[in-house]
Write an enzyme that holds these catalytic residues in place. Sequence first.
Site, short mmCIF file in Angstrom:
data_model
loop_
_atom_site.label_atom_id
_atom_site.label_comp_id
_atom_site.label_asym_id
_atom_site.label_seq_id
_atom_site.Cartn_x
_atom_site.Cartn_y
_atom_site.Cartn_z
N HIS A 238 41.05 43.80 39.38
CA HIS A 238 40.08 43.32 38.39
C HIS A 238 39.68 44.46 37.45
O HIS A 238 38.49 44.79 37.31
CB HIS A 238 38.84 42.73 39.07
CG HIS A 238 38.06 41.81 38.17
ND1 HIS A 238 37.28 40.79 38.63
CD2 HIS A 238 37.95 41.76 36.80
CE1 HIS A 238 36.70 40.16 37.62
NE2 HIS A 238 37.09 40.74 36.50
N GLU B 249 37.05 38.70 45.95
CA GLU B 249 37.36 40.08 45.61
C GLU B 249 36.54 41.06 46.45
O GLU B 249 35.32 40.96 46.48
CB GLU B 249 37.11 40.32 44.11
CG GLU B 249 38.04 39.49 43.24
CD GLU B 249 37.84 39.69 41.74
OE1 GLU B 249 36.93 40.46 41.36
OE2 GLU B 249 38.59 39.09 40.97
N ARG C 215 39.55 34.71 35.40
CA ARG C 215 38.75 34.69 36.62
C ARG C 215 39.60 34.07 37.73
O ARG C 215 40.39 33.16 37.48
CB ARG C 215 37.46 33.87 36.43
CG ARG C 215 36.38 34.57 35.63
CD ARG C 215 35.81 35.76 36.40
NE ARG C 215 34.68 36.37 35.72
CZ ARG C 215 34.77 37.35 34.85
NH1 ARG C 215 35.97 37.83 34.51
NH2 ARG C 215 33.69 37.88 34.30
#
Length: 335
Positions: free
Chosen positions: A291, A272, A243
């Site tokens: 991601h 993000e 993360r």
Amino acid sequence: MSKKYLVMRVDHDGGRTDLSEEAKALARADAEIRGADCVTEEEIIAAAADADVLLTASAQITRRVLEALPKSRGIIRYGVGYDTIDIDAATDHGVVVINNPAPAWCTEEVSNHAMMLLLGCAKKIGSLNGLIKQRNWAAAKQSVFPMVCVHGQTAGIIGCGYIGRRIAEKARCFNLTVLGYDPYADSAAASQSGIELTELDTLLRESDFIILQTPLTEETYHLIGEKEFSLMKSTAYIINTARGDVIDEAALIAALRRGTIAGAGLDVFAHEPPEPDNPLLAMDNVIMTPHCASWSDTSFNTLYRLVGSEAAEILSGKMPQYLVNKGVKPKADLR
């Protein structure tokens, strides 16, 4: 004929509309599934007012959302982490929270991706590819110096769960020595995967490649910051497939600018997508992916079926397999 239950997928993901895999798993529970593209609390509340179960990947399920959805009896997350859900609030309201741990669907994908980023950093794939596409062969050839080797080096894995252990097994195929830090690790399982468990400071000092594979919790928030970067080798690379907020991003940027470390491979970020002016976007020694470490068509179809199956369990009066808030007293009787 209307269905007995409603399962609602609430997320901001460009409006994914194909929910057929979840629907197959939900057929046995007499449940209808719908999807809504939600960003704000208000949008989630409006979309899920009649929902018995919520499905979410990135939507923030807050205490306010839970208070406004008294019919909801379960929240199921597409993925391993559950930091987007207020677990305490869910428990207070008798709502079961379910995640989908890596062994069930994405261990191989994420561990492969971590090794890809490690190799990409070591071999400068990002910058070399860019220079060649700019028709600058000479500069590409020159920029290979200096370049570290991979074999015979040390990889340090922070977070030695299923994925971390699989990364270790793959790292050893490249003749890497593997150190590990995880205060909650299964020491026997770690050893079996070739990991030598050690203290965090030791791992940071001795590792040439540092791979983060830990969940985001209060304990791991900004686990890697200015102090930790100062302990690393100037030739070290940091890889993050966990993360974004496990790293203090400002401290990472400063370390890269000063040459405290050699570079980074990042699949996750503090925000993000990264802001357009984020300095990481302009750094040649940083490789980025959006991601997507867990992604493959196969892995996500498996995940969709798992999510649908867990929702069906709740609606059939059964306790799902992957309960997060184990102290919850469910508002619905679950066997």
